[in-house]
Design a protein around this motif. Structure first.
Motif, PDB file in Angstrom:
ATOM      1  N   GLY A   1      35.597  44.221  51.908  1.00  0.00           N
ATOM      2  CA  GLY A   1      36.693  44.387  50.965  1.00  0.00           C
ATOM      3  C   GLY A   1      36.167  44.584  49.558  1.00  0.00           C
ATOM      4  N   ARG A   2      37.075  44.862  48.670  1.00  0.00           N
ATOM      5  CA  ARG A   2      36.739  45.109  47.273  1.00  0.00           C
ATOM      6  C   ARG A   2      36.914  43.847  46.450  1.00  0.00           C
ATOM      7  NH1 ARG A   2      36.696  50.535  45.074  1.00  0.00           N
ATOM      8  NH2 ARG A   2      35.757  49.293  43.446  1.00  0.00           N
ATOM      9  N   LYS A   3      36.127  43.753  45.428  1.00  0.00           N
ATOM     10  CA  LYS A   3      36.313  42.756  44.376  1.00  0.00           C
ATOM     11  C   LYS A   3      36.645  43.538  43.105  1.00  0.00           C
ATOM     12  CE  LYS A   3      35.491  38.814  44.730  1.00  0.00           C
ATOM     13  NZ  LYS A   3      36.413  37.728  44.963  1.00  0.00           N
ATOM     14  N   LEU A   4      37.303  42.907  42.181  1.00  0.00           N
ATOM     15  CA  LEU A   4      37.698  43.595  40.962  1.00  0.00           C
ATOM     16  C   LEU A   4      36.493  44.127  40.202  1.00  0.00           C
ATOM     17  CD1 LEU A   4      39.875  44.443  38.968  1.00  0.00           C
ATOM     18  CD2 LEU A   4      39.735  42.164  37.954  1.00  0.00           C
ATOM     19  N   TYR A   5      35.437  43.333  40.127  1.00  0.00           N
ATOM     20  CA  TYR A   5      34.237  43.756  39.408  1.00  0.00           C
ATOM     21  C   TYR A   5      33.111  43.989  40.411  1.00  0.00           C
ATOM     22  CZ  TYR A   5      36.963  41.929  35.567  1.00  0.00           C
ATOM     23  OH  TYR A   5      37.961  41.709  34.672  1.00  0.00           O
ATOM     24  N   ASP A   6      32.497  45.163  40.339  1.00  0.00           N
ATOM     25  CA  ASP A   6      31.429  45.510  41.265  1.00  0.00           C
ATOM     26  C   ASP A   6      30.402  46.371  40.543  1.00  0.00           C
ATOM     27  OD1 ASP A   6      32.745  47.938  41.066  1.00  0.00           O
ATOM     28  OD2 ASP A   6      33.470  47.967  43.114  1.00  0.00           O
ATOM     29  N   ARG A   7      29.659  47.173  41.293  1.00  0.00           N
ATOM     30  CA  ARG A   7      28.631  48.017  40.681  1.00  0.00           C
ATOM     31  C   ARG A   7      29.172  49.354  40.186  1.00  0.00           C
ATOM     32  NH1 ARG A   7      23.947  47.837  45.140  1.00  0.00           N
ATOM     33  NH2 ARG A   7      25.654  48.828  46.221  1.00  0.00           N
ATOM     34  N   ALA A   8      30.456  49.451  39.970  1.00  0.00           N
ATOM     35  CA  ALA A   8      31.029  50.688  39.440  1.00  0.00           C
ATOM     36  C   ALA A   8      30.425  50.965  38.065  1.00  0.00           C
ATOM     37  CB  ALA A   8      32.549  50.572  39.337  1.00  0.00           C
ATOM     38  N   ILE A   9      30.305  52.211  37.721  1.00  0.00           N
ATOM     39  CA  ILE A   9      29.635  52.587  36.478  1.00  0.00           C
ATOM     40  C   ILE A   9      30.344  52.004  35.264  1.00  0.00           C
ATOM     41  CG2 ILE A   9      30.821  54.799  36.160  1.00  0.00           C
ATOM     42  CD1 ILE A   9      27.100  54.169  35.539  1.00  0.00           C
ATOM     43  N   GLY A  10      31.662  51.933  35.302  1.00  0.00           N
ATOM     44  CA  GLY A  10      32.405  51.361  34.179  1.00  0.00           C
ATOM     45  C   GLY A  10      32.091  49.888  33.979  1.00  0.00           C
ATOM     46  N   THR A  11      31.941  49.164  35.078  1.00  0.00           N
ATOM     47  CA  THR A  11      31.591  47.749  34.993  1.00  0.00           C
ATOM     48  C   THR A  11      30.140  47.571  34.581  1.00  0.00           C
ATOM     49  OG1 THR A  11      33.179  47.235  36.738  1.00  0.00           O
ATOM     50  CG2 THR A  11      31.515  45.579  36.281  1.00  0.00           C
ATOM     51  N   ALA A  12      29.262  48.306  35.211  1.00  0.00           N
ATOM     52  CA  ALA A  12      27.832  48.158  34.953  1.00  0.00           C
ATOM     53  C   ALA A  12      27.458  48.503  33.516  1.00  0.00           C
ATOM     54  CB  ALA A  12      27.030  49.007  35.923  1.00  0.00           C
ATOM     55  N   MET A  13      28.146  49.452  32.922  1.00  0.00           N
ATOM     56  CA  MET A  13      27.809  49.893  31.568  1.00  0.00           C
ATOM     57  C   MET A  13      28.489  49.070  30.479  1.00  0.00           C
ATOM     58  SD  MET A  13      25.620  52.120  32.221  1.00  0.00           S
ATOM     59  CE  MET A  13      25.330  52.971  30.701  1.00  0.00           C
ATOM     60  N   SER A  14      29.395  48.197  30.857  1.00  0.00           N
ATOM     61  CA  SER A  14      30.102  47.376  29.874  1.00  0.00           C
ATOM     62  C   SER A  14      29.423  46.019  29.762  1.00  0.00           C
ATOM     63  CB  SER A  14      31.558  47.194  30.294  1.00  0.00           C
ATOM     64  OG  SER A  14      32.192  46.272  29.441  1.00  0.00           O
ATOM     65  N   HIS A  15      28.885  45.733  28.602  1.00  0.00           N
ATOM     66  CA  HIS A  15      28.182  44.464  28.406  1.00  0.00           C
ATOM     67  C   HIS A  15      29.115  43.265  28.538  1.00  0.00           C
ATOM     68  CE1 HIS A  15      24.546  46.511  27.316  1.00  0.00           C
ATOM     69  NE2 HIS A  15      25.200  47.227  26.405  1.00  0.00           N
TER      70      HIS A  15
END
Length: 125
Positions: free
Chosen positions: A29-43
């Motif tokens: 399943g999905r979690k809200l925060y993952d390795r998506a580029i938007g998440t990974a690039m946001s400090h």
């Protein structure tokens, strides 16, 4: 407007079959925060991704004889992955739930898109 004739879709039925007493049914399943580029690039939110883990019912963890946080190897038909054990009473017995697209594991490699279900063996690493 032009309307194109549509053909009926064929019936798509899949039978999951019974799992043996050694295997666990894999659910991802999905979690809200993952390795998506938007998440990974946001400090500010990159640290909110929980990371990979094999979520098992506490009684299944006792049967395996492994400690929470210890690594286990999930062995599928085509690949294997090593993930830490997470105790989760919300997961049914005989099921292992794992979030995909998380750092620290590659649960995606175990999924066979052509199979109705994915069963995995759990081995203490």
């Amino acid at each position: 407007l032009v309307t194109a004739p549509t053909a009926p879709l064929p019936d798509a039925t899949h039978h999951a079959g019974q799992r043996n007493s050694y295997d666990h049914r894999l659910v991802v399943g999905r979690k809200l925060y993952d390795r998506a580029i938007g998440t990974a690039m946001s400090h500010s939110i990159a640290k909110l991704a929980p990371g990979a883990g094999a979520h098992l019912h506490p009684l299944d963890i006792d049967v395996l004889g492994v400690a929470v946080g210890a690594d286990v190897r999930l062995i599928g038909a085509k690949a294997s992955a090593i993930l830490p054990v997470v105790s989760n009473p919300g997961v049914a017995r005989g099921v292992v739930w794992a979030p995909f697209n998380q750092a620290g594991g590659s649960i995606e490699d175990l999924i066979d898109a052509s199979a109705a279900v994915t069963d995995v063996k759990i081995e203490v690493a």
